[in-house]
Motif scaffolding. Structure first.
Motif, PDB file in Angstrom:
ATOM      1  N   SER A   1       0.828  -1.200   0.000  1.00  0.00           N
ATOM      2  CA  SER A   1       0.000   0.000   0.000  1.00  0.00           C
ATOM      3  C   SER A   1       0.864   1.252   0.000  1.00  0.00           C
ATOM      4  O   SER A   1       0.586   2.216  -0.717  1.00  0.00           O
ATOM      5  N   LEU A   2       1.923   1.232   0.812  1.00  0.00           N
ATOM      6  CA  LEU A   2       2.830   2.370   0.838  1.00  0.00           C
ATOM      7  C   LEU A   2       3.597   2.499  -0.483  1.00  0.00           C
ATOM      8  O   LEU A   2       3.755   3.592  -1.027  1.00  0.00           O
ATOM      9  N   ARG A   3       4.066   1.388  -0.981  1.00  0.00           N
ATOM     10  CA  ARG A   3       4.890   1.404  -2.196  1.00  0.00           C
ATOM     11  C   ARG A   3       4.111   1.932  -3.407  1.00  0.00           C
ATOM     12  O   ARG A   3       4.643   2.697  -4.205  1.00  0.00           O
ATOM     13  N   PHE A   4       2.879   1.527  -3.547  1.00  0.00           N
ATOM     14  CA  PHE A   4       2.125   1.899  -4.737  1.00  0.00           C
ATOM     15  C   PHE A   4       1.197   3.103  -4.524  1.00  0.00           C
ATOM     16  O   PHE A   4       0.347   3.394  -5.351  1.00  0.00           O
ATOM     17  N   GLY A   5       1.371   3.805  -3.436  1.00  0.00           N
ATOM     18  CA  GLY A   5       0.664   5.060  -3.230  1.00  0.00           C
ATOM     19  C   GLY A   5      -0.759   4.958  -2.741  1.00  0.00           C
ATOM     20  O   GLY A   5      -1.475   5.956  -2.716  1.00  0.00           O
ATOM     21  N   HIS A   6      -1.179   3.778  -2.324  1.00  0.00           N
ATOM     22  CA  HIS A   6      -2.553   3.627  -1.856  1.00  0.00           C
ATOM     23  C   HIS A   6      -2.796   4.492  -0.609  1.00  0.00           C
ATOM     24  O   HIS A   6      -3.846   5.131  -0.501  1.00  0.00           O
ATOM     25  N   VAL A   7      -1.815   4.521   0.271  1.00  0.00           N
ATOM     26  CA  VAL A   7      -1.980   5.286   1.513  1.00  0.00           C
ATOM     27  C   VAL A   7      -2.126   6.772   1.187  1.00  0.00           C
ATOM     28  O   VAL A   7      -2.991   7.458   1.735  1.00  0.00           O
ATOM     29  N   ARG A   8      -1.287   7.280   0.281  1.00  0.00           N
ATOM     30  CA  ARG A   8      -1.385   8.697  -0.090  1.00  0.00           C
ATOM     31  C   ARG A   8      -2.743   9.000  -0.729  1.00  0.00           C
ATOM     32  O   ARG A   8      -3.335  10.042  -0.479  1.00  0.00           O
ATOM     33  N   LYS A   9      -3.213   8.072  -1.550  1.00  0.00           N
ATOM     34  CA  LYS A   9      -4.514   8.280  -2.194  1.00  0.00           C
ATOM     35  C   LYS A   9      -5.630   8.274  -1.158  1.00  0.00           C
ATOM     36  O   LYS A   9      -6.532   9.111  -1.205  1.00  0.00           O
ATOM     37  N   VAL A  10      -5.567   7.348  -0.220  1.00  0.00           N
ATOM     38  CA  VAL A  10      -6.600   7.294   0.821  1.00  0.00           C
ATOM     39  C   VAL A  10      -6.559   8.572   1.654  1.00  0.00           C
ATOM     40  O   VAL A  10      -7.602   9.144   1.975  1.00  0.00           O
ATOM     41  N   LEU A  11      -5.350   9.039   1.979  1.00  0.00           N
ATOM     42  CA  LEU A  11      -5.236  10.284   2.746  1.00  0.00           C
ATOM     43  C   LEU A  11      -5.816  11.468   1.974  1.00  0.00           C
ATOM     44  O   LEU A  11      -6.526  12.303   2.541  1.00  0.00           O
ATOM     45  N   SER A  12      -5.530  11.535   0.683  1.00  0.00           N
ATOM     46  CA  SER A  12      -6.086  12.639  -0.108  1.00  0.00           C
ATOM     47  C   SER A  12      -7.597  12.497  -0.245  1.00  0.00           C
ATOM     48  O   SER A  12      -8.319  13.502  -0.237  1.00  0.00           O
ATOM     49  N   ASP A  13      -8.089  11.264  -0.342  1.00  0.00           N
ATOM     50  CA  ASP A  13      -9.537  11.045  -0.398  1.00  0.00           C
ATOM     51  C   ASP A  13     -10.212  11.452   0.910  1.00  0.00           C
ATOM     52  O   ASP A  13     -11.311  12.013   0.903  1.00  0.00           O
ATOM     53  N   ILE A  14      -9.544  11.177   2.017  1.00  0.00           N
ATOM     54  CA  ILE A  14     -10.084  11.575   3.326  1.00  0.00           C
ATOM     55  C   ILE A  14     -10.179  13.092   3.400  1.00  0.00           C
ATOM     56  O   ILE A  14     -11.209  13.648   3.803  1.00  0.00           O
ATOM     57  N   GLU A  15      -9.117  13.769   3.010  1.00  0.00           N
ATOM     58  CA  GLU A  15      -9.118  15.233   3.046  1.00  0.00           C
ATOM     59  C   GLU A  15     -10.182  15.810   2.108  1.00  0.00           C
ATOM     60  O   GLU A  15     -10.864  16.771   2.461  1.00  0.00           O
ATOM     61  N   ALA A  16     -10.315  15.211   0.930  1.00  0.00           N
ATOM     62  CA  ALA A  16     -11.329  15.685  -0.017  1.00  0.00           C
ATOM     63  C   ALA A  16     -12.736  15.483   0.546  1.00  0.00           C
ATOM     64  O   ALA A  16     -13.596  16.366   0.425  1.00  0.00           O
ATOM     65  N   SER A  17     -12.965  14.341   1.189  1.00  0.00           N
ATOM     66  CA  SER A  17     -14.286  14.084   1.782  1.00  0.00           C
ATOM     67  C   SER A  17     -14.575  15.044   2.928  1.00  0.00           C
ATOM     68  O   SER A  17     -15.701  15.544   3.057  1.00  0.00           O
ATOM     69  N   LYS A  18     -13.566  15.310   3.733  1.00  0.00           N
ATOM     70  CA  LYS A  18     -13.762  16.254   4.840  1.00  0.00           C
ATOM     71  C   LYS A  18     -14.025  17.666   4.319  1.00  0.00           C
ATOM     72  O   LYS A  18     -14.872  18.381   4.859  1.00  0.00           O
ATOM     73  N   ALA A  19     -13.299  18.066   3.277  1.00  0.00           N
ATOM     74  CA  ALA A  19     -13.518  19.393   2.695  1.00  0.00           C
ATOM     75  C   ALA A  19     -14.906  19.502   2.078  1.00  0.00           C
ATOM     76  O   ALA A  19     -15.600  20.512   2.235  1.00  0.00           O
ATOM     77  N   ALA A  20     -15.333  18.446   1.382  1.00  0.00           N
ATOM     78  CA  ALA A  20     -16.666  18.447   0.780  1.00  0.00           C
ATOM     79  C   ALA A  20     -17.745  18.468   1.863  1.00  0.00           C
ATOM     80  O   ALA A  20     -18.770  19.144   1.718  1.00  0.00           O
ATOM     81  N   ALA A  21     -17.509  17.746   2.960  1.00  0.00           N
ATOM     82  CA  ALA A  21     -18.477  17.743   4.066  1.00  0.00           C
ATOM     83  C   ALA A  21     -18.562  19.128   4.707  1.00  0.00           C
ATOM     84  O   ALA A  21     -19.648  19.584   5.064  1.00  0.00           O
ATOM     85  N   ALA A  22     -17.424  19.807   4.827  1.00  0.00           N
ATOM     86  CA  ALA A  22     -17.424  21.154   5.393  1.00  0.00           C
ATOM     87  C   ALA A  22     -18.159  22.124   4.466  1.00  0.00           C
ATOM     88  O   ALA A  22     -18.929  22.982   4.935  1.00  0.00           O
ATOM     89  N   ALA A  23     -17.938  21.991   3.163  1.00  0.00           N
ATOM     90  CA  ALA A  23     -18.657  22.841   2.207  1.00  0.00           C
ATOM     91  C   ALA A  23     -20.152  22.554   2.253  1.00  0.00           C
ATOM     92  O   ALA A  23     -20.979  23.471   2.179  1.00  0.00           O
ATOM     93  N   LYS A  24     -20.502  21.287   2.363  1.00  0.00           N
ATOM     94  CA  LYS A  24     -21.913  20.910   2.439  1.00  0.00           C
ATOM     95  C   LYS A  24     -22.530  21.414   3.738  1.00  0.00           C
ATOM     96  O   LYS A  24     -23.716  21.729   3.785  1.00  0.00           O
ATOM     97  N   GLU A  25     -21.721  21.502   4.790  1.00  0.00           N
ATOM     98  CA  GLU A  25     -22.205  22.042   6.068  1.00  0.00           C
ATOM     99  C   GLU A  25     -22.635  23.500   5.888  1.00  0.00           C
ATOM    100  O   GLU A  25     -23.650  23.931   6.454  1.00  0.00           O
ATOM    101  N   ALA A  26     -21.878  24.251   5.088  1.00  0.00           N
ATOM    102  CA  ALA A  26     -22.256  25.632   4.806  1.00  0.00           C
ATOM    103  C   ALA A  26     -23.581  25.678   4.038  1.00  0.00           C
ATOM    104  O   ALA A  26     -24.453  26.512   4.335  1.00  0.00           O
TER     105      ALA A  26
END
Length: 111
Positions: free
Chosen positions: A60-85
């Motif tokens: 997962s680390l070697r092929f970037g899965h962890v980085r992708k999951v982290l970026s997906d988490i941040e994107a979901s949190k940002a979208a949730a914050a925008a939706k909160e507005a």
């Protein structure tokens, strides 16, 4: 004159109904985005469990899965914050619709 009152009551009722639907839709979307962020966070935490397969974690680390999951988490949190507005805006529109309905009822009862 009575016909105009019925039309006004109908318009205010439709406005309230639309505000309720918009609020519910925004709330459901915000909750779905927050749940997705939690699901992704749980998937990332699963890699840290003691009984997790070390080979899977390394791959997962070697092929970037962890980085992708982290970026997906941040994107979901940002979208949730925008939706909160949006949810706050929908809540205010719903309050105004209820206020309009209450004013109409007060006008009827004062006559």
């Amino acid at each position: 004159m009575a016909d105009k009152k019925r039309v006004l009551n109908k318009l205010v009722g439709l406005r309230r109904q639309k505000a309720e639907q918009d609020y519910l839709a925004a709330r459901m979307e915000q909750e779905a985005l927050a749940a997705e962020a939690e699901r992704l966070t749980g998937a990332l935490r699963a890699l840290d469990e003691p009984d997790a397969d070390a080979g899977d974690a390394i791959l997962s680390l070697r092929f970037g899965h962890v980085r992708k999951v982290l970026s997906d988490i941040e994107a979901s949190k940002a979208a949730a914050a925008a939706k909160e507005a949006e949810l706050d805006e929908a809540r205010e529109a719903l309050k105004r619709a209820f206020d309009s309905e209450q004013r109409l009822k007060d006008m009827k009862s004062s006559r």
